[in-house]
Design an enzyme around this catalytic site. Structure first.
Site, PDB file in Angstrom:
ATOM      1  N   LYS A   9     -16.305  76.822  37.213  1.00  0.00           N
ATOM      2  CA  LYS A   9     -14.971  77.407  37.171  1.00  0.00           C
ATOM      3  C   LYS A   9     -14.401  77.583  38.596  1.00  0.00           C
ATOM      4  CE  LYS A   9     -15.809  79.828  32.757  1.00  0.00           C
ATOM      5  NZ  LYS A   9     -15.837  81.171  32.089  1.00  0.00           N
ATOM      6  N   PHE A  57      -7.569  89.012  26.259  1.00  0.00           N
ATOM      7  CA  PHE A  57      -7.779  88.450  27.595  1.00  0.00           C
ATOM      8  C   PHE A  57      -7.360  86.980  27.706  1.00  0.00           C
ATOM      9  CE2 PHE A  57     -11.803  88.118  25.225  1.00  0.00           C
ATOM     10  CZ  PHE A  57     -12.064  86.755  25.295  1.00  0.00           C
ATOM     11  N   ARG A  85     -27.163  77.052  28.225  1.00  0.00           N
ATOM     12  CA  ARG A  85     -26.715  78.443  28.105  1.00  0.00           C
ATOM     13  C   ARG A  85     -27.754  79.420  28.669  1.00  0.00           C
ATOM     14  NH1 ARG A  85     -21.809  79.482  25.584  1.00  0.00           N
ATOM     15  NH2 ARG A  85     -22.373  81.583  24.966  1.00  0.00           N
ATOM     16  N   THR A  91     -22.630  86.171  29.063  1.00  0.00           N
ATOM     17  CA  THR A  91     -21.201  86.077  29.392  1.00  0.00           C
ATOM     18  C   THR A  91     -20.792  87.096  30.460  1.00  0.00           C
ATOM     19  OG1 THR A  91     -20.792  85.349  27.133  1.00  0.00           O
ATOM     20  CG2 THR A  91     -18.880  86.104  28.376  1.00  0.00           C
ATOM     21  N   ARG A 102     -25.116  83.217  36.305  1.00  0.00           N
ATOM     22  CA  ARG A 102     -24.264  84.414  36.310  1.00  0.00           C
ATOM     23  C   ARG A 102     -25.017  85.633  36.834  1.00  0.00           C
ATOM     24  NH1 ARG A 102     -21.706  83.073  30.351  1.00  0.00           N
ATOM     25  NH2 ARG A 102     -19.917  81.834  31.031  1.00  0.00           N
ATOM     26  N   ASN A 112     -16.936  84.621  35.936  1.00  0.00           N
ATOM     27  CA  ASN A 112     -18.335  84.351  35.601  1.00  0.00           C
ATOM     28  C   ASN A 112     -18.780  82.919  35.860  1.00  0.00           C
ATOM     29  OD1 ASN A 112     -17.120  83.173  33.423  1.00  0.00           O
ATOM     30  ND2 ASN A 112     -18.102  84.434  31.855  1.00  0.00           N
ATOM     31  N   HIS A 115     -18.883  77.528  32.660  1.00  0.00           N
ATOM     32  CA  HIS A 115     -18.734  77.399  31.211  1.00  0.00           C
ATOM     33  C   HIS A 115     -19.811  76.468  30.675  1.00  0.00           C
ATOM     34  CE1 HIS A 115     -16.987  76.615  27.226  1.00  0.00           C
ATOM     35  NE2 HIS A 115     -17.297  75.346  27.450  1.00  0.00           N
TER      36      HIS A 115
END
Ligand code: IDP
Ligand code: MG
Length: 149
Positions: A9, A57, A85, A91, A102, A112, A115
């Site tokens: 991100k 959000f 993941r 998350t 993270r 965070n 993705h």
């Protein structure tokens, strides 16, 4: 063989963590089959995050993911979804275990860093949102017998 769409991100790019983040998937043993450095449009962001459209959000999420360039990748492997993941972490970065991306680099849910697709079906769907089939590379990795039984 599963596919997962991974995004570094905008905060990951701006914080010079691209190599660090990509390296974790690479070292894990997932196989890269597509990659591009790009700026997401609002249209693409709204499509990609369509399931979150009704969440409070949502607008902030679209603003965040379009706030600067990202790295979009497709990684392949047995159990690629779960493996990716687990490497990414929870998350909410404060809940993410140390050792995860993270958990090692993040503080807030709205920053965070990365993705990863959440199911094999979404992996295929999300990969095709970012990549045409001819942008994905089928290749033999010589190390595979040492990673895949
Ligand atoms: P995931 O990225 O771990 O799969 P999702 O629940 O699918 O998490 O949410 C997508 C993204 O939306 C998150 O990565 C995060 O950037 C953002 N997000 C999720 N929940 C919140 C929230 O409560 N506040 C702000 N942003 C959120
Ligand atoms: Mg998700």
């Amino acid at each position: 063989m599963e596919r997962t769409l991974i995004l570094v991100k905008p905060d990951g790019v701006q914080r010079n963590l691209m190599g660090e983040i990509i390296g974790r998937f690479e070292r894990r043993g997932l196989k890269l089959i597509g990659m591009k450095f790009m700026q997401m449009t609002v249209e693409l962001a709204e499509q990609h995050y369509a399931v979150h459209k009704e969440r409070p959000f949502f607008n902030d999420l679209v603003a965040y993911i379009t706030s600067g360039p990202i790295v979009a990748m497709v990684w392949e492997g047995n159990d690629a979804i779960n493996a990716a993941r687990a490497t990414i972490g929870a998350t909410k970065p404060v809940d993410a275990s140390p050792g995860t991306i993270r958990g090692d680099f993040g503080m807030e849910i709205g920053r965070n860093l990365v993705h990863g697709s959440d199911s094999p079906e979404n992996g295929v769907k999300e990969a095709s949102l970012f990549f045409s089939e001819d942008e994905l590379v089928s290749w033999n990795r010589d190390l595979d017998p040492w990673i895949v039984e």
